[in-house]
Design a protein around this motif. Structure first.
Motif, PDB file in Angstrom:
ATOM      1  N   THR A  17       0.833  -1.200   0.000  1.00 31.17           N
ATOM      2  CA  THR A  17       0.000   0.000   0.000  1.00 31.17           C
ATOM      3  C   THR A  17       0.869   1.251   0.000  1.00 31.17           C
ATOM      4  O   THR A  17       0.605   2.216  -0.757  1.00 31.17           O
ATOM      5  N   LEU A  18       1.887   1.290   0.837  1.00 33.32           N
ATOM      6  CA  LEU A  18       2.806   2.441   0.880  1.00 33.32           C
ATOM      7  C   LEU A  18       3.517   2.609  -0.459  1.00 33.32           C
ATOM      8  O   LEU A  18       3.642   3.735  -0.970  1.00 33.32           O
ATOM      9  N   TYR A  19       3.958   1.498  -1.032  1.00 29.49           N
ATOM     10  CA  TYR A  19       4.653   1.542  -2.338  1.00 29.49           C
ATOM     11  C   TYR A  19       3.722   2.069  -3.424  1.00 29.49           C
ATOM     12  O   TYR A  19       4.111   2.905  -4.246  1.00 29.49           O
ATOM     13  N   CYS A  20       2.467   1.621  -3.444  1.00 28.94           N
ATOM     14  CA  CYS A  20       1.498   2.092  -4.449  1.00 28.94           C
ATOM     15  C   CYS A  20       1.201   3.571  -4.254  1.00 28.94           C
ATOM     16  O   CYS A  20       1.033   4.319  -5.235  1.00 28.94           O
ATOM     17  N   HIS A  21       1.121   4.026  -2.978  1.00 27.38           N
ATOM     18  CA  HIS A  21       0.860   5.434  -2.712  1.00 27.38           C
ATOM     19  C   HIS A  21       2.019   6.310  -3.236  1.00 27.38           C
ATOM     20  O   HIS A  21       1.786   7.362  -3.838  1.00 27.38           O
ATOM     21  N   VAL A  22       3.236   5.891  -3.000  1.00 26.19           N
ATOM     22  CA  VAL A  22       4.408   6.637  -3.493  1.00 26.19           C
ATOM     23  C   VAL A  22       4.421   6.658  -5.027  1.00 26.19           C
ATOM     24  O   VAL A  22       4.670   7.702  -5.651  1.00 26.19           O
ATOM     25  N   ALA A  24       1.836   6.395  -7.027  1.00 31.42           N
ATOM     26  CA  ALA A  24       0.729   7.233  -7.487  1.00 31.42           C
ATOM     27  C   ALA A  24       1.113   8.709  -7.414  1.00 31.42           C
ATOM     28  O   ALA A  24       0.808   9.497  -8.316  1.00 31.42           O
ATOM     29  N   ARG A  25       1.785   9.113  -6.334  1.00 35.76           N
ATOM     30  CA  ARG A  25       2.212  10.494  -6.191  1.00 35.76           C
ATOM     31  C   ARG A  25       3.247  10.853  -7.262  1.00 35.76           C
ATOM     32  O   ARG A  25       3.193  11.915  -7.885  1.00 35.76           O
ATOM     33  N   ARG A  26       4.182   9.969  -7.524  1.00 36.60           N
ATOM     34  CA  ARG A  26       5.183  10.216  -8.575  1.00 36.60           C
ATOM     35  C   ARG A  26       4.530  10.308  -9.955  1.00 36.60           C
ATOM     36  O   ARG A  26       4.892  11.151 -10.775  1.00 36.60           O
ATOM     37  N   ARG A  28       1.459  11.243 -10.590  1.00 37.17           N
ATOM     38  CA  ARG A  28       0.736  12.504 -10.657  1.00 37.17           C
ATOM     39  C   ARG A  28       1.686  13.658 -10.992  1.00 37.17           C
ATOM     40  O   ARG A  28       1.384  14.514 -11.813  1.00 37.17           O
TER      41      ARG A  28
END
Length: 142
Positions: A17-22, A24-26, A28
């Motif tokens: 989840t943390l990896y996917c969040h990072v 997604a931010r990159r 964007r």
């Protein structure tokens, strides 16, 4: 053992989840239209459109210039042909041969005019006598 497996499974899920969040931010930031790669792609796309329009304008201008140059070249070739004909025709004109006076016998001198009386005055309506002679084309050109 099941408890350890559950804890490891939860830890793996939290890490994913943390990896996917990072990511997604990159992603964007990468697709941001003002600062990221999306903005660069948009600018490059606009520049490609401008260059395409400029290229079409230059091609039409070059085509127009080529047509004009072809017509001018045709006219110049026609004038060159006419000049060649005129020069060839000038060789056929009767005229003095430059080598003829040297090879021919010398001409007799024209008779001298009678001496003018010193008391005779020249009439007022007549000016001084001017003699003209026709020069050959070669001599006139020099």
């Amino acid at each position: 053992m099941a408890l350890i497996a559950d804890i490891l499974l939860i830890a793996g899920a939290l890490g994913a989840t943390l990896y996917c969040h990072v990511l997604a931010r990159r992603l964007r930031r990468f697709n941001d239209l003002e600062k990221g790669m999306g903005g660069a792609i948009a600018v490059l796309s606009a520049q490609v459109d401008d260059m395409t329009r400029a290229l079409h304008g230059a091609q039409s201008s070059a085509r127009h210039s080529t047509d004009g140059l072809e017509s001018l070249t045709g006219r110049a070739e026609e004038v060159a042909r006419r000049l060649e004909l005129l020069v060839a025709a000038m060789h056929d004109l009767p005229g003095e041969d430059l080598r003829a006076p040297a090879a021919a016998a010398p001409r007799p001198a024209p008779p001298a005019p009678p001496p003018a009386a010193p008391s005779a005055a020249m009439p007022a309506d007549e000016g001084p006598m001017v003699l003209f002679r026709r020069r050959p084309a070669q001599e006139a050109a020099e």
